[in-house]
Enzyme design. Structure first.
Site, PDB file in Angstrom:
ATOM      1  N   HIS A  19      -4.279  37.591  51.207  1.00 58.03           N
ATOM      2  CA  HIS A  19      -4.288  38.150  49.854  1.00 58.03           C
ATOM      3  C   HIS A  19      -2.956  38.833  49.610  1.00 58.03           C
ATOM      4  O   HIS A  19      -2.785  40.015  49.934  1.00 58.03           O
ATOM      5  CB  HIS A  19      -5.465  39.131  49.712  1.00 58.03           C
ATOM      6  N   HIS A  21       0.304  38.606  46.571  1.00 54.66           N
ATOM      7  CA  HIS A  21       0.901  38.023  45.367  1.00 54.66           C
ATOM      8  C   HIS A  21       2.397  37.931  45.622  1.00 54.66           C
ATOM      9  O   HIS A  21       3.035  38.965  45.855  1.00 54.66           O
ATOM     10  CB  HIS A  21       0.628  38.907  44.153  1.00 54.66           C
ATOM     11  N   HIS A 199     -10.342  37.701  42.360  1.00 53.85           N
ATOM     12  CA  HIS A 199     -10.414  39.152  42.506  1.00 53.85           C
ATOM     13  C   HIS A 199     -11.724  39.617  41.869  1.00 53.85           C
ATOM     14  O   HIS A 199     -12.028  39.236  40.730  1.00 53.85           O
ATOM     15  CB  HIS A 199      -9.262  39.837  41.763  1.00 53.85           C
ATOM     16  N   GLU A 202     -12.749  45.135  42.705  1.00 56.39           N
ATOM     17  CA  GLU A 202     -11.619  46.024  43.024  1.00 56.39           C
ATOM     18  C   GLU A 202     -11.834  47.279  42.161  1.00 56.39           C
ATOM     19  O   GLU A 202     -12.125  48.346  42.676  1.00 56.39           O
ATOM     20  CB  GLU A 202     -10.286  45.318  42.693  1.00 56.39           C
ATOM     21  N   ASP A 280      -1.652  42.523  49.550  1.00 54.47           N
ATOM     22  CA  ASP A 280      -1.690  42.501  48.092  1.00 54.47           C
ATOM     23  C   ASP A 280      -0.282  42.434  47.471  1.00 54.47           C
ATOM     24  O   ASP A 280       0.221  41.348  47.252  1.00 54.47           O
ATOM     25  CB  ASP A 280      -2.491  43.694  47.551  1.00 54.47           C
TER      26      ASP A 280
HETATM   27  N1  ADE Z   1      -2.003  41.069  40.451  1.00 54.72           N
HETATM   28  C1  ADE Z   1      -1.227  41.508  41.436  1.00 54.72           C
HETATM   29  N2  ADE Z   1      -1.892  42.393  42.202  1.00 54.72           N
HETATM   30  C2  ADE Z   1      -3.132  42.506  41.686  1.00 54.72           C
HETATM   31  C3  ADE Z   1      -4.288  43.243  42.032  1.00 54.72           C
HETATM   32  N3  ADE Z   1      -4.331  44.068  43.075  1.00 54.72           N
HETATM   33  N4  ADE Z   1      -5.379  43.122  41.261  1.00 54.72           N
HETATM   34  C4  ADE Z   1      -5.361  42.312  40.205  1.00 54.72           C
HETATM   35  N5  ADE Z   1      -4.296  41.593  39.842  1.00 54.72           N
HETATM   36  C5  ADE Z   1      -3.193  41.678  40.572  1.00 54.72           C
HETATM   37 ZN    ZN Z   2      -4.484  41.104  44.537  1.00 57.71          ZN
END
Ligand code: ADE
Ligand code: ZN
Length: 333
Positions: A19, A21, A199, A202, A280
């Site tokens: 996970h 980005h 996602h 969260e 993340d």
């Molecule tokens: N885009 C990048 N990081 C994210 C996250 N933690 N939650 C949702 N979208 C994201």
């Molecule tokens: Zn994320």
């Protein structure tokens, strides 16, 4: 084993990142360099000012800066460099396999086409595989604050790149954008043979995790820490072994938990869920994969067998072929 010894041990283990980005690996110095290269006006005049801006109250306050930062990524070389720098980090941290999210709409909305970012990403991925044997799969994430039509348009635009894309994902502002909004886009992705992640849980409630399971048919949940609020969901996740990709430093930076000692990852592990540790957006949240493990070791009463289980879980939860998984899992016996 002391905490220091456990930290050294974890650093030395082969690990998997599930996970992350890629746009969230844009380090402040590289952001400033690209802003100058492309004459992009940013509201920062020094690298220090960029770092000082990284104080977030919630997911949206982070996303505002994250999309602003991504605006400096313009040409193929920028995307190559972004990916290459991250893969170099994998080599340093003993990450042997990664499954990375990228947000096409963040770029196509600015007129930057698939051929530009895919060429840059693929060049770096191929090089890391050849030079170091590190494997990297791509997860194409749809921005959930945008429409489902835009997600479907994105999926259609990716047609000639599907050989280089393993899964689709769903990210950006969670609250008010439940998974059900994207059921047709995910159905189409499934028809194309893509894996599915989203996602959920969260900032959003457990019903969003149920939505990702029942309406999207996901293979993994990204985050999912709010599952703890729903006993029947915990039972389902434990029985199904549907993986959760948990991101400790992200969760504390975005105030999902007030501090790391309050993080629920050990509770989830104790309940038998297939939880994994991930970074993340490392440039924004203060650490890559190893630093996320370190933060847990420092704040929680976590022992070596629990850390080993978390590492094993991320191999299990990956989209690697079973034969490859088995080889890695054997090394932990
Ligand atoms: N885009 C990048 N990081 C994210 C996250 N933690 N939650 C949702 N979208 C994201
Ligand atoms: Zn994320």
């Amino acid at each position: 084993m002391t905490k220091t010894e456990l930290i050294q041990w974890v650093n030395a283990q082969p690990k998997v990142e599930l996970h992350l980005h890629i746009e969230g690996t844009l380090e402040p110095d590289f952001m400033m360099e690209l802003a100058i290269k492309h004459q992009v006006q940013l509201p920062y005049s020094s690298i220090q000012q960029v770092k000082d801006a990284y104080n977030f109250n919630n997911l949206q306050s982070f996303l505002d800066l994250y999309y602003l930062g991504a605006s400096v990524l313009r040409d193929e070389e920028d995307f190559y460099q972004l990916m290459w720098r991250y893969l170099l980090k994998c080599k340093e941290q003993n990450v042997v396999h990664c499954e990375l999210m990228f947000d096409p709409q963040t770029h196509t909305e600015r007129g930057i086409e698939f051929c530009v970012f895919m060429a840059g990403f693929n060049r770096a991925i191929k090089q890391a595989k050849t030079e170091w044997g590190i494997s990297c799969y791509l997860i194409m994430s749809f921005l959930r604050h945008m429409s489902e039509e835009s997600a479907i348009e994105t999926l259609n635009s990716a047609a000639e790149y599907l050989d280089h894309i393993t899964a689709v994902g769903l990210d950006s502002g969670e609250l008010g954008n439940p998974p059900e909004k994207f059921s047709q886009a995910f159905k189409q992705a499934e028809g194309l043979g893509l894996k599915k992640v989203a996602h959920a849980g969260e900032e959003g409630p457990p019903s969003y995790i149920w939505g990702a399971i029942n309406s999207l048919g996901v293979d993994r949940i990204d985050h999912g820490v709010r599952s703890i609020e729903d006993d029947s969901l915990i039972t389902y996740l434990a029985n199904s072994q549907l993986p959760l990709t948990v991101c400790p430093l992200s969760n504390t930076k975005l105030k999902v938990f007030t501090n790391m000692s309050k993080h629920n990852i050990l509770q989830l592990l104790d309940k038998g869920l297939l939880v994994t540790v991930n970074a993340d957006d490392p440039s924004y949240f203060g650490g890559y994969l190893n630093e996320n493990y370190h933060a847990l070791i420092e704040a929680l009463a976590i022992n070596q067998s629990q850390v080993r289980q978390l590492i094993i879980n991320s191999f299990k939860a990956s989209f690697l072929p079973q034969t490859t998984k088995d080889i890695w899992l054997k090394s932990f016996e």
